[in-house]
Design a protein around this motif. Structure first.
Motif, PDB file in Angstrom:
ATOM      1  N   ARG A  41       0.859  -1.185   0.000  1.00  0.00           N
ATOM      2  CA  ARG A  41       0.000   0.000   0.000  1.00  0.00           C
ATOM      3  C   ARG A  41       0.893   1.232   0.000  1.00  0.00           C
ATOM      4  O   ARG A  41       1.900   1.280   0.717  1.00  0.00           O
ATOM      5  CB  ARG A  41      -0.914   0.002   1.239  1.00  0.00           C
ATOM      6  N   GLU A  59      -0.438   8.759   0.232  1.00  0.00           N
ATOM      7  CA  GLU A  59      -0.349   9.919  -0.648  1.00  0.00           C
ATOM      8  C   GLU A  59       0.967  10.653  -0.434  1.00  0.00           C
ATOM      9  O   GLU A  59       1.594  11.122  -1.388  1.00  0.00           O
ATOM     10  CB  GLU A  59      -1.522  10.869  -0.387  1.00  0.00           C
ATOM     11  N   GLY A 117       3.185   8.545  -5.640  1.00  0.00           N
ATOM     12  CA  GLY A 117       2.475   8.437  -6.906  1.00  0.00           C
ATOM     13  C   GLY A 117       3.099   9.230  -8.032  1.00  0.00           C
ATOM     14  O   GLY A 117       2.778   9.014  -9.201  1.00  0.00           O
ATOM     15  N   PRO A 169       6.933   7.351 -11.086  1.00  0.00           N
ATOM     16  CA  PRO A 169       5.706   6.797 -10.540  1.00  0.00           C
ATOM     17  C   PRO A 169       5.995   5.528  -9.734  1.00  0.00           C
ATOM     18  O   PRO A 169       7.014   4.890  -9.916  1.00  0.00           O
ATOM     19  CB  PRO A 169       4.891   6.450 -11.793  1.00  0.00           C
ATOM     20  N   GLU A 181       3.740   2.162  -7.575  1.00  0.00           N
ATOM     21  CA  GLU A 181       2.466   1.529  -7.278  1.00  0.00           C
ATOM     22  C   GLU A 181       2.736   0.339  -6.371  1.00  0.00           C
ATOM     23  O   GLU A 181       3.870  -0.151  -6.285  1.00  0.00           O
ATOM     24  CB  GLU A 181       1.764   1.075  -8.552  1.00  0.00           C
ATOM     25  N   PRO A 182       1.734  -0.146  -5.643  1.00  0.00           N
ATOM     26  CA  PRO A 182       1.944  -1.317  -4.795  1.00  0.00           C
ATOM     27  C   PRO A 182       2.444  -2.498  -5.615  1.00  0.00           C
ATOM     28  O   PRO A 182       1.928  -2.771  -6.703  1.00  0.00           O
ATOM     29  CB  PRO A 182       0.549  -1.579  -4.213  1.00  0.00           C
TER      30      PRO A 182
END
Length: 336
Positions: free
Chosen positions: A111, A114, A185, A188, A190-191
């Motif tokens: 996870r 932000e 984010g 970039p 991501e999980p």
């Protein structure tokens, strides 16, 4: 948008700290590109019965990984609190730094928050600790010039404000250097899945034995960590220097498992700008540890054969000591 932007987009603000300007920032930008191309209780435990079925034992290699774990160096000076994004971390390492203070390394695989921060500089020990992962991304504010060549050669992706200025923002309501934040984010990122956490940890049913210990404090010369068991939350509540850990955004961190890992700590070859020596934490080797879960403490032995290996924790009879499902904090303490 964080407070104190004065009408500007966070991307438009100057996120360059003193340690990332000029030659250092340029060196890391070039290095990052090169590295990216080349590198690569349950019944019988003595604890409470919470009415849930025993969870199957597993390790962090039980699901396919889709990319590198994200590691972020997080400030833990009093001026940096409350931090942001620690509640979303899968693992948080606490390590000693200059002046008896501490710094955190938060690892993210399942996870991403932000924002994470405040973000601070890297240390030599971080490189050995991160060797257990496959080309991790290390987000940090910078490093002293003599350490940069080691970072350049390490099998990781280094991301400073000089490398990815759009991923970092400063909070004008806080004083530098305790005001730099990462937005994952924007990398970039991501999980990537729990398999990226090749820590060697196993999760499942608690072992037998242990001793009831509802609170545990680990002290550095100028910092303390206290973990207090919460029956209602089934988690350890964290206090820093005697005050409950808060969160600038989101929830305060509340690990399911806390590890006090006794290691050898010695002077490194590096000093900070004040001339204070940077401690080096030896995370490869073996020693004793205490594993806290379900309101109980279990004596353990930790083993990490090489820097490429994760760390295993075993009971006195040599069996794997399972952690409880959820966030893990590992606090490096002296006295291996």
């Amino acid at each position: 948008m964080r407070r104190g932007t004065h009408g500007r987009s966070p991307r438009e603000r100057d996120t360059r700290g003193p340690s990332t300007r000029g030659a250092r920032g340029a060196a890391l930008v070039a290095v990052t590109a090169a590295v990216a191309l080349a590198a690569g209780c349950t019944a019988g435990s003595g604890g409470k019965d919470n009415g849930r079925a025993p969870e199957p034992e597993r390790s962090h290699t039980s699901a396919p990984a889709t990319g590198p774990v994200l590691a972020v160096k997080v400030d833990n000076a009093p001026e940096a609190r409350p931090q942001t994004g620690l509640d979303a971390a899968d693992v948080v390492y606490a390590e000693p730094v200059e002046g008896g203070l501490s710094r955190l390394m938060a690892l993210y695989a399942t996870r991403l928050p932000e924002e994470v921060g405040p973000v601070r500089s890297a240390r030599e020990s971080d490189l050995e600790l991160l060797r257990q992962f496959d080309r991790p991304t290390l987000a940090f504010s910078g490093a002293q010039s003599k350490l940069l060549p080691l970072i350049e050669r390490a099998p990781l992706r280094a991301v400073t404000p000089g490398d990815a200025p759009g991923a970092y923002v400063r909070d004008d309501d806080r004083q530098a250097p305790h005001n730099l934040y990462l937005r994952p984010g924007e990398l970039p990122a991501e999980p990537v899945g729990s398999a990226a956490l090749t820590t060697g940890f196993t999760f499942g049913k608690a072992p037998g034995g242990g001793r009831a210990e509802p609170s545990r404090t680990v002290r550095y010369p100028a910092t303390s960590f206290t973990f207090t068991w919460s029956e209602s939350r089934d988690r350890w509540l964290v206090s820093l220097d005697g005050s409950p850990a808060g969160a600038a955004d989101g929830e305060a961190p509340a690990p399911a498992t806390v590890v006090v890992q006794h290691v050898t700590v010695h002077d490194s070859a590096f000093r900070d700008f004040r001339g204070s020596n940077s401690p080096y934490v030896e995370s490869v080797g073996s020693g004793r540890a205490e594993v806290l879960r379900d309101g109980r403490t279990y004596d353990a032995t930790w083993t990490r054969g090489t820097a490429a290996d994760g760390t295993t924790f075993t009971t006195r009879d040599g069996a794997a000591l399972n952690f409880a499902e959820g966030q893990v904090w590992v606090v490096f303490a002296g006295g291996s």
